[in-house]
Scaffold this motif. Structure first.
Motif, short mmCIF file in Angstrom:
data_model
loop_
_atom_site.label_atom_id
_atom_site.label_comp_id
_atom_site.label_asym_id
_atom_site.label_seq_id
_atom_site.Cartn_x
_atom_site.Cartn_y
_atom_site.Cartn_z
N LEU A 187 49.76 33.51 52.61
CA LEU A 187 50.57 32.40 52.99
C LEU A 187 50.55 31.85 54.48
O LEU A 187 50.86 30.54 54.83
CB LEU A 187 51.85 32.41 52.46
CG LEU A 187 52.20 32.52 51.15
CD1 LEU A 187 53.78 32.52 50.86
CD2 LEU A 187 51.74 31.52 50.01
N LYS A 189 47.55 31.24 55.63
CA LYS A 189 46.48 30.02 55.61
C LYS A 189 46.45 29.09 54.37
O LYS A 189 45.74 28.38 54.45
CB LYS A 189 45.38 30.96 55.88
CG LYS A 189 45.07 31.95 54.89
CD LYS A 189 43.76 32.82 54.83
CE LYS A 189 43.73 33.83 53.70
NZ LYS A 189 42.51 34.90 54.10
N MET A 190 47.30 29.29 53.81
CA MET A 190 47.23 28.27 52.50
C MET A 190 48.82 28.21 51.90
O MET A 190 49.76 29.11 52.33
CB MET A 190 46.39 29.04 51.48
CG MET A 190 46.83 30.45 50.63
SD MET A 190 45.95 30.82 49.39
CE MET A 190 44.52 31.62 50.32
N TYR A 191 48.93 27.33 51.11
CA TYR A 191 50.15 27.09 50.41
C TYR A 191 49.99 26.88 48.92
O TYR A 191 48.81 26.37 48.65
CB TYR A 191 51.11 25.83 51.15
CG TYR A 191 50.38 24.62 50.99
CD1 TYR A 191 50.71 23.92 50.13
CD2 TYR A 191 49.55 24.05 52.06
CE1 TYR A 191 50.15 22.46 50.15
CE2 TYR A 191 48.94 22.96 51.90
CZ TYR A 191 49.15 22.02 50.97
OH TYR A 191 48.72 20.82 50.90
N GLU A 193 51.18 24.57 45.60
CA GLU A 193 51.99 23.48 44.86
C GLU A 193 51.71 23.89 43.41
O GLU A 193 50.47 23.69 42.87
CB GLU A 193 51.34 22.10 45.21
CG GLU A 193 51.56 21.62 46.63
CD GLU A 193 51.31 20.23 46.75
OE1 GLU A 193 51.07 19.71 45.80
OE2 GLU A 193 51.56 19.74 47.94
N TYR A 198 46.20 25.49 48.24
CA TYR A 198 45.72 24.43 49.30
C TYR A 198 45.59 24.98 50.45
O TYR A 198 46.37 25.67 51.08
CB TYR A 198 46.72 23.13 49.35
CG TYR A 198 46.80 22.50 48.04
CD1 TYR A 198 46.04 21.36 48.00
CD2 TYR A 198 47.81 22.75 47.05
CE1 TYR A 198 45.93 20.36 46.79
CE2 TYR A 198 47.63 22.14 45.82
CZ TYR A 198 47.08 20.82 45.56
OH TYR A 198 47.01 20.10 44.46
N ASP A 199 44.43 24.71 51.29
CA ASP A 199 44.07 25.06 52.49
C ASP A 199 45.13 24.31 53.50
O ASP A 199 45.33 23.33 53.52
CB ASP A 199 42.70 24.91 52.91
CG ASP A 199 42.48 25.40 54.49
OD1 ASP A 199 42.76 24.53 55.40
OD2 ASP A 199 41.91 26.31 54.49
N LYS A 200 45.78 25.01 54.38
CA LYS A 200 46.73 24.44 55.13
C LYS A 200 46.15 23.44 56.19
O LYS A 200 46.89 22.53 56.69
CB LYS A 200 47.57 25.68 56.10
CG LYS A 200 48.58 26.49 55.44
CD LYS A 200 49.57 26.93 56.31
CE LYS A 200 50.77 27.66 55.49
NZ LYS A 200 51.47 28.57 56.31
N LYS A 201 45.00 23.70 56.67
CA LYS A 201 44.33 22.88 57.64
C LYS A 201 43.69 21.57 57.02
O LYS A 201 44.09 20.47 57.59
CB LYS A 201 43.20 23.48 58.56
CG LYS A 201 43.56 24.60 59.47
CD LYS A 201 42.57 25.30 60.05
CE LYS A 201 42.93 26.16 61.03
NZ LYS A 201 41.77 27.02 61.64
N ARG A 203 44.37 20.79 53.77
CA ARG A 203 45.09 20.24 52.75
C ARG A 203 44.31 19.91 51.46
O ARG A 203 45.02 19.19 50.59
CB ARG A 203 46.11 19.03 52.95
CG ARG A 203 46.92 19.12 54.24
CD ARG A 203 47.95 18.21 54.64
NE ARG A 203 48.94 18.76 55.57
CZ ARG A 203 50.24 19.16 55.31
NH1 ARG A 203 50.27 19.71 54.09
NH2 ARG A 203 50.95 19.44 56.22
N ASN A 206 41.80 25.15 47.35
CA ASN A 206 40.85 26.09 48.11
C ASN A 206 40.27 27.11 47.06
O ASN A 206 39.79 28.05 47.49
CB ASN A 206 41.66 26.71 49.36
CG ASN A 206 42.84 27.69 48.67
OD1 ASN A 206 43.10 27.37 47.53
ND2 ASN A 206 43.38 28.21 49.74
#
Length: 362
Positions: A187, A189-191, A193, A198-201, A203, A206
């Motif tokens: 978490l 580096k990603m989140y 939904e 999804y890649d945090k940078k 969005r 991934n």
């Protein structure tokens, strides 16, 4: 998130019937105004209803749960659920899976913070039940005469408890991570939904997927003039929400999803007009949930369902039943997915216990 609102009088058009509910001065009919997210909310002990259930779902002028001590069931207050239509709320239910403040205070603070970050509180609830045993679920069901051919909704359902630290990687491998690794490494580096990573940078998706729980493996539904039971299995340890399958009466199944990860059937159906209205119906289910290999590689046995209504056997069925997860199944009743015309339903007196043990389980 806990939501509260004070409503003294509510009018809502449910089907062809105009229902007017008033909060009486003596407290005989009161609105339940709490709503919780069971994956992330710690429930105040005083908010638990009859020590077994907590309210979940929408709360607005179209979505209601009323506690009524005038229309009781075996000494229990009844709960009237209302959803006006399918546009202003998806569910209003009472749920057996939750973690109270008294339970949470026994969990180390950092671990509790990580559990909430992973949306994994459900794994620490005592409301879910084990596989392989026979579990009994009992409650009262009251179908108002306003419920008719155009009414729609799931009025009782069972759900698997997702393992929120099990993921599918971009190369299609299923990996079980420790809670710490999931929260502090993944978490970071990603989140997610729902189930999609999804890649945090950037969005952008991934390629990761997290176990979000699948469709309910068992449900009691009203739709298109039918009253019926729908049973499922889901073979994936991380459920694939894109591999969908559904079934409606008069079709019975079984049928499989396109990817063969899910199977569904309708073991019982009857015309809604043949179900009693405006009276209490004793509902008793005896259910064995299928057991799975600990690593999730295969299903080990069949499950079974027996339903009794007013003490009379309605149907008995055996087959694969449940979702491929480690943490068991929990119960909800109320309304989920109403039709455009809305629906109103009354339920009361829920309890669950393991057959032969003689004591209720929470």
């Amino acid at each position: 998130m806990n939501q509260k609102m004070s409503i003294q009088r509510v009018s809502a058009s449910i089907g062809a019937c105009l229902l007017v509910i008033a909060s009486s001065s003596n407290g005989a009919i009161t609105e339940v105004t709490d709503r919780y997210t069971i994956q992330t909310d710690i429930i105040p002990s005083q908010s638990v209803i009859e020590n077994t259930l907590v309210p979940v779902g929408a709360f607005n002028s179209f979505s209601h749960i009323y506690k009524d001590i005038t229309n009781t069931y075996k000494g229990h207050p009844s709960f009237l659920f209302q959803l006006k239509d399918d546009k202003n709320g998806e569910r209003v239910e009472l749920c057996s899976s939750f973690v109270t403040d008294k339970v949470a205070e026994k969990i180390p603070p950092q671990q509790l913070k990580d559990i909430i970050a992973a949306r994994a509180l459900g794994q620490h609830s005592s409301g879910h039940v084990t596989t392989g045993d026979t579990w009994v679920y009992e409650y009262g069901l009251w179908i108002p005469s306003s419920v008719g051919e155009n009414s729609k909704g799931i009025i009782s359902q069972w759900h698997g408890t997702p393992d929120r630290t099990t993921v599918v990687t971009p190369d299609k491998k299923t990996e079980r991570l420790s809670l710490r690794s999931f929260v502090h490494d993944l978490l970071a580096k990603m989140y997610f939904e729902k189930s999609i990573g999804y890649d945090k940078k950037t969005r952008k998706p991934n390629g990761y997927f997290v176990d979000q729980d699948g469709y309910p493996p068992l449900s009691l539904q009203i739709n298109n003039g039918w009253f019926y039971v729908l049973a499922r299995d889901d073979m994936s340890r991380v459920t694939d929400k894109t591999d969908r399958i559904n079934l409606r009466p008069p079709e019975k199944g079984p049928v499989s999803s396109p990817g063969k990860t899910k199977h569904v059937c309708i073991p019982y159906m009857v015309k809604l007009k043949d179900i009693p209205k405006d009276k209490w119906i004793d509902m008793k289910w005896e259910i064995v949930w299928s057991d799975w290999a600990k690593d999730g590689s295969k299903i080990l046995d069949q499950g079974s369902i027996k339903l009794f209504m007013d003490g009379k056997p309605v149907f008995s069925w055996k087959g694969y039943l449940g979702n491929n997860n480690e943490f068991g199944t929990y119960f909800k009743y109320g309304i989920y997915k109403p039709g455009a015309s809305g629906i109103s339903i009354r339920l009361a007196g829920f309890r669950q216990y393991k057959l032969g043990k003689g004591t209720e389980q929470r």
